[in-house]
Design an enzyme around this catalytic site. Structure first.
Site, short mmCIF file in Angstrom:
data_model
loop_
_atom_site.label_atom_id
_atom_site.label_comp_id
_atom_site.label_asym_id
_atom_site.label_seq_id
_atom_site.Cartn_x
_atom_site.Cartn_y
_atom_site.Cartn_z
CD GLU A 229 46.40 49.54 60.46
OE1 GLU A 229 46.81 48.42 60.78
OE2 GLU A 229 46.24 49.88 59.28
NE ARG B 273 67.22 50.20 47.96
CZ ARG B 273 66.61 51.30 47.52
NH1 ARG B 273 66.40 52.30 48.34
NH2 ARG B 273 66.23 51.39 46.26
CD1 TRP C 263 60.46 43.65 46.21
CD2 TRP C 263 60.76 42.67 48.20
NE1 TRP C 263 59.23 43.44 46.78
CE2 TRP C 263 59.38 42.84 48.00
CE3 TRP C 263 61.20 42.07 49.38
CZ2 TRP C 263 58.44 42.44 48.94
CZ3 TRP C 263 60.26 41.68 50.30
CH2 TRP C 263 58.90 41.86 50.07
CG HIS D 6 18.56 53.40 57.52
ND1 HIS D 6 17.19 53.42 57.38
CD2 HIS D 6 19.07 53.83 56.34
CE1 HIS D 6 16.89 53.83 56.15
NE2 HIS D 6 18.02 54.08 55.50
CE LYS E 149 46.64 51.45 57.00
NZ LYS E 149 46.20 50.64 55.96
CD GLU F 84 43.41 51.08 53.77
OE1 GLU F 84 42.83 50.07 54.21
OE2 GLU F 84 44.62 51.30 53.98
CG ASN G 103 66.48 49.18 42.75
OD1 ASN G 103 65.41 48.57 42.72
ND2 ASN G 103 66.62 50.35 43.33
N GLY G 104 65.21 47.83 39.85
CA GLY G 104 64.24 48.42 38.92
C GLY G 104 63.58 47.33 38.11
CE LYS H 36 54.00 45.06 56.00
NZ LYS H 36 52.98 46.11 55.79
CB CYS I 188 67.14 45.24 44.58
SG CYS I 188 65.93 44.24 43.72
C1 F6R Z 1 46.44 47.16 57.67
C2 F6R Z 1 47.17 45.99 57.22
C3 F6R Z 1 46.50 44.67 57.32
C4 F6R Z 1 46.86 43.76 56.13
C5 F6R Z 1 46.27 42.36 56.33
C6 F6R Z 1 46.51 41.47 55.15
O1 F6R Z 1 47.17 48.33 57.48
O2 F6R Z 1 48.28 46.08 56.79
O3 F6R Z 1 45.12 44.81 57.44
O4 F6R Z 1 46.35 44.34 54.96
O5 F6R Z 1 46.82 41.79 57.48
O6 F6R Z 1 47.86 41.26 54.94
P1 F6R Z 1 48.40 40.71 53.56
O7 F6R Z 1 48.11 41.77 52.53
O8 F6R Z 1 49.86 40.51 53.78
O9 F6R Z 1 47.65 39.45 53.27
#
Ligand code: F6R
Length: 608
Positions: free
Chosen positions: A488, A27, A74, A504, A485, A481, A100-101, A603, A2
């Protein structure tokens, strides 16, 4: 996570608090509030929603005074709501507190305070602090001593700014494991979670140290250590501009978030790891897990890879069959679920359209739904039967890093908790797992101190056009994963493949310019993974391995190796992922991409 701000001086406090909060909104932004000393009382205005809502409320109900504290929230304990917003107060607004915490022992303290006659208005851990200080103050301690006594009782992390109706001349600030700075002005001083909030007014600050307490008046600041000894603090001069300061001096939020992971993992694990068992706030399944005969893990993207780790751990610790499926498939696959199924959804935002649809489908078929979510009060969190919150704080960069680490930490908690409820994990084994889990935060930090080595590797491999991430078992999952990364962020074609599957088919793609990133941390599969790395090298590929310290078996199978600290293999994915994140970050950075906002992405994916 926060944002906190405090002001004491000759100016009107509210505009300064609002400006500071606007700089701290990154934050947390689910609610905001201020407390101001006006005339002879402490007055509060607070509201659910973004800072703009608070500004509206303040237009209707203006507060005037030269001393105040503010907060942007938050949520961690208690959904976003007017009542759960900070500041929190003791009876008749005697003390007002912003925090915050996470107060880990707040339930225990709350029970104690209730027994002493205190009543609580909110669901937050923070309100406990206001009442606790009040309790000691009423016992005859001074304001300062009551704060010292209260923080002695608190377990967990805190940055606090506290004001008291009886003392219009001071704010008391304290911190442990959460940042707090004191800004030093002329006839005015400030308290803030970070310098962004006050850079408009001063560039001279004290960084409060662990367990230090500051008594901030308009013309003086006194700082005390945890034993109440007065200490002299260095004045630091801040040269950053505001934009850099919001990112804590990092070039991108993503790098900042990568560097927050030790804290995030600690915040997710520590409040739940008790002496002899795991206590999962928000989960009431308990022994009813015995009635569950099948588990589905459902999520999207990075959260899905955390779910795959969850699947592996739950099958190992609980011996219940687990099916992991991406939400966009699950929702249309007519899944075989009923009231004896548990569906575990994992989501950072708690708003992802496919994951939400999966939840509603699961509920329509009477399955029990457990959500592992970061954003408190999000739709998925509200609609699930049980919720386990990851305490990652707001994640600003589009690509998920710290939220993933918190999700994986949560997977250990869920799997071990259910294993114990099913009597498949004994207390002695739990203690061994707990010891390993508690090592993770410092090992993450240890890896991050070697980020410059990964930056060099990114520079070396900047021209690659095709990358394979390979591994076996948990190493394969973490490869998925890593590959995501890189795709993207750096826009480089990459695939994750089971090391044993290469021959294969996909091995046909390997040529001189191919980069293989080999995850080699699963001890019992190490020899096999290393053989696969050698097969790739023999066909001209360059091999970058991620292995545990002193991994002799690796021999000359790799051109480059990034070593992570030794840990039991089943806890290694969280560690192995850190260099992958840093590698993808630097590839994107060196290629000149906007790391925080990769092309074509959003996001929170609230459309199908
Ligand atoms: C990749 C990424 C996305 C999210 C996905 C799910 O770096 O951030 O693949 O993981 O869109 O999003 P949430 O977790 O918000 O359901």
């Amino acid at each position: 996570m926060c944002g906190i701000v405090g002001y004491i001086g000759n100016k009107d406090a509210v505009p300064i608090l609002i400006y500071g909060l606007s700089k701290l909104e990154y934050r947390g932004y689910d609610s905001a509030g201020v407390a101001v000393y006006s005339k002879d009382s402490v007055d509060i205005v607070k509201t659910k929603g973004r800072l703009a809502f608070l500004e509206d409320r303040l237009l209707q109900n203006p507060l005037y005074g030269n001393l105040g504290i503010g907060h942007t929230r938050w949520a961690t304990h208690g959904a976003p709501s007017d009542i759960n917003s900070h500041p929190h107060v003791s009876k008749k607004n005697k003390f007002a507190v912003v925090h915050n915490g996470i107060i880990e022992n707040y339930m225990h303290l709350k029970d104690e305070l209730k027994a002493a006659g205190y009543s609580f208005a909110s669901d937050t851990d923070t309100e406990t602090v206001a009442h606790l200080i009040d309790f000691y103050y009423k016992e005859g301690l001074t304001f300062e001593d009551a704060v010292f006594k209260a923080i002695e009782r608190i377990e967990g992390s805190y940055a606090l700014a506290i004001m008291c109706e009886d003392f219009p001349d001071k704010i008391i600030a304290a911190r442990k494991d959460s940042p707090l700075i004191i800004g030093l002005g002329e006839d005015e001083n400030f308290v803030a979670s970070d310098v962004t909030a006050i850079l408009n007014y001063t560039r001279n600050v004290h960084f409060l140290g662990e367990k230090e307490v500051a008594v901030v008046k308009k013309d003086s600041v006194e700082v005390f250590d945890k034993d109440k000894n007065k200490i002299s603090k260095e004045i630091s001069r801040i040269d950053w501009d505001i934009e850099a300061a919001e990112k804590g001096g990092y070039d991108y939020f993503m790098l900042k978030e990568i560097n927050e992971q030790a804290k995030v993992v600690r915040d997710t694990l520590a409040p739940r790891l008790k002496e002899s068992h795991i206590e999962l706030d928000g989960i009431n399944i308990g022994k009813k897990i015995k009635n569950i005969n099948k588990i589905y893990m459902v999520a999207c993207g990075t959260a899905f890879y955390a779910s795959l780790i969850g699947k592996s751990l739950i099958e190992k610790y609980c011996r219940i069959p687990v099916i992991a499926e991406v939400a966009s498939e699950f929702r249309y696959n007519n899944p075989l679920i009923d009231e004896s199924s548990l569906v575990i959804l994992v989501s950072q935002s708690g708003e992802t359209a496919d994951t939400l649809a999966a939840l509603r489908l699961a509920k329509s078929k009477s399955a029990r739904v457990l959500a592992v979510v970061n954003v408190v009060g999000s739709t998925i969190a509200r609609e699930a039967d049980d919720v386990l919150y990851t305490h990652a704080g707001p994640e600003i960069a589009v690509a998920s890093t710290k939220a993933f680490s918190a999700q994986v930490a949560a997977m250990y908690l869920v799997a071990i908790h259910f294993g114990m409820e099913l009597d498949k994990i004994l207390e002695k084994e739990y203690c061994e797992y707990k010891t390993e889990l508690e090592k993770l935060p410092s090992l993450i930090d240890n890896i991050l101190t070697k980020s410059h080595n990964i930056e060099e590797l990114a520079g070396k491999y900047l021209d690659v056009k095709n990358v394979f991430y390979i591994g076996r078992g948990l190493d394969l999952i973490i490869s998925y994963e890593g590959s995501l990364k890189l795709k993207e962020l750096a826009y480089i074609h990459s695939e994750a493949y089971a090391a044993g599957e290469l021959k294969h088919g996909p091995i046909a793609l390997i040529e001189d310019s191919t980069l293989i990133i080999g995850n080699a941390t699963v001890e019992n599969l190490l020899e096999k993974t290393i053989s696969n790395l050698k097969e790739c090298k023999a066909r001209g590929a360059k091999v970058l391995a991620i292995a545990m310290d002193d991994c002799e078996a690796l021999g000359d199978a790799a051109d480059d190796v990034f070593f992570i600290p030794r840990i039991k293999s089943e806890f290694a994915p969280l560690l192995a992922n850190i260099p992958q994140q840093v590698f993808a970050y630097y590839m994107a950075y060196l290629l000149g991409h906007d790391v925080d906002k990769p092309r074509n992405l959003a996001k929170s994916v609230t459309v199908e």
